[in-house]
Design an enzyme around this catalytic site. Structure first.
Site, PDB file in Angstrom:
ATOM      1  N   VAL A 427       0.836  -1.198   0.000  1.00  0.00           N
ATOM      2  CA  VAL A 427       0.000   0.000   0.000  1.00  0.00           C
ATOM      3  C   VAL A 427       0.873   1.251   0.000  1.00  0.00           C
ATOM      4  O   VAL A 427       1.945   1.279   0.614  1.00  0.00           O
ATOM      5  CB  VAL A 427      -0.955  -0.004   1.228  1.00  0.00           C
ATOM      6  CG1 VAL A 427      -0.172   0.061   2.531  1.00  0.00           C
ATOM      7  CG2 VAL A 427      -1.966   1.131   1.154  1.00  0.00           C
ATOM      8  N   CYS A 428       0.422   2.266  -0.765  1.00  0.00           N
ATOM      9  CA  CYS A 428       1.078   3.578  -0.739  1.00  0.00           C
ATOM     10  C   CYS A 428      -0.020   4.625  -0.665  1.00  0.00           C
ATOM     11  O   CYS A 428      -1.062   4.394  -0.052  1.00  0.00           O
ATOM     12  CB  CYS A 428       1.985   3.763  -1.954  1.00  0.00           C
ATOM     13  SG  CYS A 428       1.109   3.803  -3.538  1.00  0.00           S
ATOM     14  N   GLY A 429       0.175   5.780  -1.292  1.00  0.00           N
ATOM     15  CA  GLY A 429      -0.857   6.803  -1.253  1.00  0.00           C
ATOM     16  C   GLY A 429      -2.007   6.527  -2.199  1.00  0.00           C
ATOM     17  O   GLY A 429      -3.168   6.750  -1.878  1.00  0.00           O
ATOM     18  N   MET A 456      -3.784   4.366   0.520  1.00  0.00           N
ATOM     19  CA  MET A 456      -4.292   4.944   1.764  1.00  0.00           C
ATOM     20  C   MET A 456      -5.306   6.052   1.517  1.00  0.00           C
ATOM     21  O   MET A 456      -6.125   6.354   2.387  1.00  0.00           O
ATOM     22  CB  MET A 456      -3.134   5.464   2.610  1.00  0.00           C
ATOM     23  CG  MET A 456      -2.266   4.358   3.208  1.00  0.00           C
ATOM     24  SD  MET A 456      -3.181   3.166   4.221  1.00  0.00           S
ATOM     25  CE  MET A 456      -3.733   4.207   5.578  1.00  0.00           C
TER      26      MET A 456
END
Length: 467
Positions: A427-429, A456
């Site tokens: 997961v990242c932005g 996120m």
């Protein structure tokens, strides 16, 4: 006076061309390696580029000063700082300038200030239009010394140098900058998004007076307190910065008019490893990459951030082959790679991934998860590793409970911290960085990897819990 600011998104580089209509001469300041825009601007306005000026040895992109000089048949004079000493003198310069030197161009006059701190040799360039005032500088090209809302970071040359550079930067801010009047306009070498500062503002120019009053880094404090505040929460710098410093100190290779990477490589040639040591870089979208890609390919989707992430994660000692949806994108991709020193782009896959698919060669896929699927799996599957590859600042502002945090740019050095025999959800932005990280995990032999689409941002929008 003719004035043009050229801005490169992503790396957030600002270069400048200034022309004097009276003499027909022009000067270019801090050019990038793709120099056509400067040459075209000069032609359109009937100018001849006679001067090329560098504010410092750049860390985040390959300087275009030598490239521009070569394209002008060596008919321009190249000026660099005369304060580089043994380690940071750019020996290829025609002239090394110091305080008291000037460059004249019709009614225009460039003068120089030594403003060390971001780097030891750093100079700022003040521009006088003598048809208006002989004594008051109209503009300052501040390089990476002074930004809109910030100052250049002093921590890029290592821990030993950081203390001395921070001291020099303090003196530059509170002693040398006082020599300039409030009305002088400030044009820095970077805007928001650059990693050469901590909190650079989104406007691309300011004035000395406005910055003196409202820039947090120009509010005077005792030196130690000021330095501690400046360095607090400084973002991680990419490892390629050190390489760029050396390349720009010694002088980069000349690319020339013809870009590399334009050769078309057939699926058969690629499969038969025509380029035995080549790294396949797939610049398609994260969704297209997930659906089907060449095994062991690295996904860095084409966009403003491609050069930054290429610098973070790609090795410099491997030739590159590109996979793209559109052959017209290859020029843009190659230009972006050249900006950060990837000169050995061998070519691109002819007819894209479709040719690979119809040739019957092996394909890989990358699983994707929605945040709703992740939330359910996170509750039910105790073996699942949630890998968060965002920055420290993003992580500290809120993350999924129990997630493992490794900055995406340092993942390759930290693979041992992730269990290979368990499923991993990255997961990242938004899913962009997670796709890059997922492709590296697959390449390293992780078989159960998923990219969390929406990242996120989607997790927050769905109002799922964070800690």
């Amino acid at each position: 006076m003719l004035f043009h600011q050229r801005f490169v998104p992503g790396l957030a580089i600002a270069s400048y061309i200034v022309g004097d209509e009276k003499s027909g001469e022009a000067a270019v300041i801090d050019p990038t390696r793709d120099v056509d825009d400067f040459i075209e601007f000069a032609k359109e306005h009937g100018l001849h580029i006679r001067h090329i000026i560098e504010t410092h040895v750049h860390a985040d992109f390959v300087s275009g000063a030598l490239e521009l000089k070569a394209r002008l048949n060596d008919q321009a004079t190249l000026y660099c700082s005369g304060y580089g000493g043994e380690n940071w003198t750019q020996s290829f310069a025609d002239q090394h300038v110091k305080v008291g030197d000037s460059v004249k161009m019709g009614d225009l006059r460039f003068e120089f200030q030594h403003v060390p701190g971001h780097t030891p040799e750093h100079i700022a360039i003040t521009l006088f239009d003598t048809s208006r005032s002989n004594d008051t500088p109209w503009l300052m090209f501040s390089g990476d010394f002074l930004f809109v809302g910030d100052v250049g970071r002093p921590d890029l040359l290592g821990e030993e140098e950081k203390k001395e550079l921070a001291h020099q930067l303090y003196e530059s801010c509170f002693q040398r900058l006082t020599e300039l009047p409030d009305i002088t306009e400030v044009f820095p070498a970077h805007g928001a998004g650059s990693l050469c500062g901590k909190a650079i503002g989104s406007r691309r120019s300011s004035t000395v007076g406005y910055e003196r009053r409202f820039n947090p880094s120009l509010q005077e404090l005792p030196e130690k307190q000021w330095v501690d505040r400046l360095l607090n929460e400084m973002p991680l710098s990419p490892p390629y910065f050190k390489r760029m410093k050396k390349v720009n100190r010694d002088g980069p290779a000349i690319v020339g008019v013809e870009l590399p990477g334009q050769q078309r490589i057939s699926a058969q040639q690629l499969f038969e490893r025509t380029c035995e040591e080549c790294l396949v870089v797939d610049v398609r979208s994260k969704e297209a990459f997930a659906a089907a890609h060449i095994p062991d390919a690295i996904n860095i989707p084409l966009g403003d951030n491609l050069p930054t992430w290429a610098g973070w994660v790609l090795p410099y000692d491997r030739p590159i082959l590109l996979v793209s949806d559109n052959p017209a994108d290859v020029k843009s991709v190659t230009t972006n790679l050249l900006r950060v020193g990837f000169d050995d782009v061998q070519g691109h896959l002819q007819e894209g991934i479709g040719a690979w698919e119809t040739s019957g060669y092996p394909l890989a896929m990358l699983n994707t998860l929605s945040v709703h699927e992740l939330e359910k799996k996170h509750k039910e599957e105790k073996q699942l590793t949630v890998l968060d590859v965002r920055t420290d600042k993003e992580w500290n502002e809120g993350h999924i409970e129990g997630a493992v945090h490794i900055h995406g740019g340092t993942l390759q050095e930290s693979l041992g911290e992730i269990a290979k025999d368990k499923p991993v959800a990255v997961v990242c932005g938004s899913g962009y960085r997670a796709s890059i990280a997922s492709s590296f995990l697959q390449r390293a032999g992780f078989e159960r990897v998923s990219n969390v689409i929406g990242g996120m941002s989607a997790w927050k929008s769905a109002k799922f819990p964070m800690v």
